[in-house]
Structure formats: structure tokens, C-alpha cells
Design a protein around this motif. Structure first.
Motif, PDB file in Angstrom:
ATOM      1  N   UNK A  11       0.837  -1.081  -0.045  1.00 32.08           N
ATOM      2  CA  UNK A  11       0.100   0.015   0.162  1.00 32.08           C
ATOM      3  C   UNK A  11       0.984   1.308   0.087  1.00 32.08           C
ATOM      4  N   UNK A  12       0.722   1.979  -1.093  1.00 39.86           N
ATOM      5  CA  UNK A  12       1.428   3.493  -0.931  1.00 39.86           C
ATOM      6  C   UNK A  12       0.648   4.245  -0.405  1.00 39.86           C
ATOM      7  N   UNK A  13       1.167   4.572   0.895  1.00 38.42           N
ATOM      8  CA  UNK A  13       0.341   5.612   1.529  1.00 38.42           C
ATOM      9  C   UNK A  13       0.708   6.989   1.187  1.00 38.42           C
ATOM     10  N   UNK A  14      -0.200   8.002   1.194  1.00 39.25           N
ATOM     11  CA  UNK A  14      -0.005   9.404   0.895  1.00 39.25           C
ATOM     12  C   UNK A  14       1.096   9.711   1.855  1.00 39.25           C
ATOM     13  N   UNK A  15       2.031  10.682   1.489  1.00 42.35           N
ATOM     14  CA  UNK A  15       2.809  11.206   2.263  1.00 42.35           C
ATOM     15  C   UNK A  15       2.599  12.866   2.077  1.00 42.35           C
ATOM     16  N   UNK A  16       3.344  13.373   3.175  1.00 46.43           N
ATOM     17  CA  UNK A  16       3.278  15.062   3.053  1.00 46.43           C
ATOM     18  C   UNK A  16       4.196  15.531   1.929  1.00 46.43           C
ATOM     19  N   UNK A  17       5.235  14.595   1.239  1.00 39.45           N
ATOM     20  CA  UNK A  17       6.109  15.307   0.182  1.00 39.45           C
ATOM     21  C   UNK A  17       5.484  14.500  -1.002  1.00 39.45           C
ATOM     22  N   UNK A  18       6.306  14.783  -2.043  1.00 35.35           N
ATOM     23  CA  UNK A  18       5.754  14.088  -3.287  1.00 35.35           C
ATOM     24  C   UNK A  18       6.594  12.647  -3.282  1.00 35.35           C
ATOM     25  N   UNK A  42      10.741  -1.634  -7.876  1.00 32.22           N
ATOM     26  CA  UNK A  42      10.417  -0.409  -7.694  1.00 32.22           C
ATOM     27  C   UNK A  42      10.296   0.413  -9.026  1.00 32.22           C
ATOM     28  N   UNK A  43       9.360   1.295  -9.254  1.00 28.21           N
ATOM     29  CA  UNK A  43       9.342   2.210 -10.664  1.00 28.21           C
ATOM     30  C   UNK A  43       9.369   3.747  -9.977  1.00 28.21           C
ATOM     31  N   UNK A  44      10.121   4.338 -10.616  1.00 28.72           N
ATOM     32  CA  UNK A  44      10.056   5.930 -10.294  1.00 28.72           C
ATOM     33  C   UNK A  44       9.350   6.716 -11.113  1.00 28.72           C
ATOM     34  N   UNK A  45       8.889   7.800 -10.905  1.00 26.57           N
ATOM     35  CA  UNK A  45       8.373   8.839 -11.681  1.00 26.57           C
ATOM     36  C   UNK A  45       9.208   9.218 -12.832  1.00 26.57           C
TER      37      UNK A  45
END
Length: 139
Positions: A11-18, A42-45
């Protein structure tokens, strides 16, 4: 870099940062030359350069479908215990895993997350799932 837990959904939890990196688990997994199956990665933007540079590649000009391979090669930063995720790895994926990564790429680069809303077919209850998590696969 956060790796997904073995055998479990991520689960990718929302974080305060990007968030710039997204762990995933392939439905089937890449099978290397020794028979080892690699599923967690892992995939990056993607950056603008990631999307622009492959356009000049002769393989893309000859076959526009090859753009997918080059985009994934640039943005999948890890897969199992592989030292490098090159084009030969992306080309060697099962079609279901390639489709999974294409969808993940679209979700994180256009939507900005890996979750989606779904309805339970039995009771109609709405809930959110993380599509980057573990999925049953077949060998």
C-alpha cells in the motif's frame, strides 16, 4: 527506496511530500537465465527526458511500440535481485507483466498514485485497492 514485503500486498500511503518511487509486485515475474523469478520491484516517476530521449532512438522510429520498452527500462529502477533492469529484461517479461508495468507507469505519471476505487461484485460496497500490490500469478 522502500521495498514491498515478501508475499504481501503493498500500500502506497500518501505522504506529506511528493512520492517519486513506487514499489510493485509483478503478477507473474521475470524469469532470469538461472530460473530465478523476480517479482518485487520499484518504478520511479518519469522525467521529461525519459519521455523525450527515446523518441530519437532508431528502434522507436522503426517500431513505435518499442517506446514502451525504453520507457520502462528507464523508470523501473529495481526488480528482484537483478543488478540492472535493461531492455533485455523488459523484452523478456511475460505479456501480463508488461501490461501491468504499462498500467503502473500510466497511473503514477498521469494519476499520481497506484490506488483505484472498486465495487465489491457481491455486496456493492465501495473500497480502494492498490494495483501495485501482490496479485496471483501462474507459472
Amino acid at each position: 527506496m522502500r521495498a514491498p514485503p515478501a508475499g504481501g500486498a503493498v500500500t502506497v500511503a500518501p505522504s506529506p511530500g511528493l512520492s517519486t518511487e513506487y514499489p510493485f509486485v509483478l503478477p507473474r515475474g521475470y524469469v532470469d537465465s538461472s530460473g530465478t523469478v523476480h517479482r518485487e520491484g520499484v518504478m520511479r516517476l518519469a522525467t521529461a527526458r525519459d519521455e523525450i530521449a527515446p523518441q530519437a532512438d532508431a528502434r522507436v522510429r522503426a517500431n513505435p511500440s518499442y517506446l514502451t520498452v525504453l520507457l520502462l527500462e528507464r523508470t523501473v529502477v529495481s526488480l528482484g535481485t537483478l543488478h540492472e533492469v535493461g531492455g533485455y529484461v523488459i523484452e523478456g517479461l511475460f505479456a501480463s507483466d508488461l501490461a501491468f508495468l504499462q498500467d503502473l507507469y500510466r497511473r503514477i505519471n498521469q494519476d499520481g498514485h497506484t490506488s483505484t476505487e472498486v465495487d465489491c461484485p457481491a455486496c456493492g460496497h465501495d473500497f480502494t485497492i492498490d494495483v501495485a500490490g501482490d496479485a496471483p500469478g501462474e507459472s
